[in-house]
Design an enzyme around this catalytic site. Structure first.
Site, PDB file in Angstrom:
ATOM      1  N   CYS A   1     -50.377  54.760 -20.747  1.00 56.73           N
ATOM      2  CA  CYS A   1     -51.677  55.297 -20.298  1.00 56.73           C
ATOM      3  C   CYS A   1     -51.608  56.763 -19.891  1.00 56.73           C
ATOM      4  CB  CYS A   1     -52.194  54.524 -19.097  1.00 56.73           C
ATOM      5  SG  CYS A   1     -52.243  52.749 -19.266  1.00 56.73           S
TER       6      CYS A   1
HETATM    7  O1  KQY Z   1     -54.776  51.651 -19.509  1.00 54.44           O
HETATM    8  C1  KQY Z   1     -54.932  52.833 -19.573  1.00 54.44           C
HETATM    9  N1  KQY Z   1     -54.840  53.429 -20.756  1.00 54.44           N
HETATM   10  C2  KQY Z   1     -55.405  53.675 -18.428  1.00 54.44           C
HETATM   11  C3  KQY Z   1     -55.505  53.046 -17.141  1.00 54.44           C
HETATM   12  C4  KQY Z   1     -56.429  53.826 -16.259  1.00 54.44           C
HETATM   13  C5  KQY Z   1     -56.543  53.307 -14.896  1.00 54.44           C
HETATM   14  C6  KQY Z   1     -57.393  54.157 -14.022  1.00 54.44           C
HETATM   15  N2  KQY Z   1     -57.170  53.962 -12.637  1.00 54.44           N
END
Ligand code: KQY
Length: 359
Positions: free
Chosen positions: A348
């Site tokens: 992420c």
């Molecule tokens: O899973 C993702 N690609 C991003 C997670 C974002 C979480 C925001 N608090």
């Protein structure tokens, strides 16, 4: 009929993450209503991830003006630090989704971003700076930009680079992201902006995933035809049914499936919760909440897999599974609890830039 200004119409497509990279983009964490203790522990974790990736490919860290000197001091010298404003630190979701055409020219999709659900169930407001990140990355790279007509995040898609994409219904059909959007419209978007032919729909993401269930926390391609799935053998855990449902959908789509254990369940501690600032416009996290952990949330760097570990019993099996499935890459695990506390993980917070043809 497809629009002539879409990537597909101009022969661009998203390469698989394991294809060669020119580098990796990240964004420096700083908001204290998401990252505890003024983001200091998260900054150390991001610096460790950046350092691990920088052993294998160039890394660019986007940093606010306020944090520039601190980030420069905390990051290895090999990491390029560039000033850019953001609302948070999720390069996978707010960064450009890079594309190549058959000549090897670089372009990127600039998805609309509304913090994973806008004013309905989004995680913070405002998100205007995050929505500008992709355009800034593409400007820096002098790459063609395709502004998409819908909300989507990079964590909501995984492509195999050979025409197939994995997505979840819980994210792609979320009416707080794209009001009124139908399955058919989202499939057209994926075909037009990623250059894929086949869309494999999974159901829900892992339990307590605050994005609504990003696929990048649930499953990813190992290579075309083979998917790695975060797996749970405890019938009392909600991920038990979710992982079985995902497996049956993947097999029905003609894909082979490998399992990687879900990490030992982890929860936000009292001390961790106490370190997070309260905010009327941000996440308000409570002690005892389950953390949405997954080993699938790794980054495939040139010659390496940069994967999260959590100092729990499942870490060593996860390392073995990854090393067996990626025998030509070095699996490097980086302690990632502090990233997990912010609601995501290594995949992420990273965004690969595929290798373009040299001019
Ligand atoms: O899973 C993702 N690609 C991003 C997670 C974002 C979480 C925001 N608090």
């Amino acid at each position: 009929m497809s629009d002539t200004i879409t990537p597909r119409a101009q022969n661009y497509a998203m390469p698989a993450e394991w294809a060669p990279h020119d580098g990796c983009w990240m964004i420096w964490p700083e908001r204290p209503d998401n990252w505890r203790l003024g983001a200091k522990p998260a900054q150390a974790a991001f610096a460790a991830v950046a350092g691990a990736i920088a052993r294998f490919e160039p890394v660019t860290m986007l940093v606010s003006a306020r944090q520039f000197a601190n980030a420069r001091a905390m990051l290895p010298a090999a990491v390029r630090v560039v000033e850019a404003s953001s609302n948070d630190a999720w390069a996978r979701d707010t960064g450009a989704t890079f594309l190549l055409n058959p000549a090897g020219d670089l372009a990127g999709v600039d998805w609309m971003f509304n913090a994973w659900g806008g004013l309905g169930h989004g995680l913070y407001f405002p998100w205007d700076l995050d929505d500008q990140i992709a355009a800034k990355m593409l400007e820096i790279e002098k790459a063609k930009r395709f502004r998409a007509p819908k909300v989507l995040e990079g964590g909501a898609i995984h492509v195999d680079g050979a025409g197939t994409v994995l997505v979840t219904e819980s994210c792609l059909l979320d009416q707080n992201r794209n009001s009124g959007a139908t399955r058919a419209e989202m499939e057209t978007l994926l075909r037009d902006y990623l250059g894929v032919e086949k869309i494999v729909w999974l159901g829900a993401g892992v339990p307590h995933d605050e994005t609504g269930g990003h696929v990048d926390n649930l499953a990813c391609f190992v290579r075309p035809g083979l998917v790695l799935l975060s797996w749970c053998d405890d019938p009392s855990d909600p991920h038990y049914q979710i992982s079985r449902d995902a497996e049956s959908r993947l097999r029905a789509a003609g894909l082979a499936v490998e399992h990687i254990p879900m990490p030992t369940p982890m929860f936000l501690t009292d001390a961790e919760a106490a370190g997070i600032d309260h905010s009327p416009t941000g996440m308000n996290r409570a002690a005892g909440e389950r953390l949405a952990a997954s080993y699938v949330n790794f980054y495939a760097a040139n010659s390496a897999i940069i994967a999260p570990c959590f100092d729990v019993p499942t870490d060593s099996e996860a390392h073995s599974v990854l090393q067996r499935l990626f025998p030509d890459r070095q699996v490097v695990m980086v302690p990632a609890r502090e990233i997990l506390l912010g609601g995501g993980n290594i995949h992420c917070i990273t965004q690969q830039q595929p290798r373009k043809a040299r001019e």
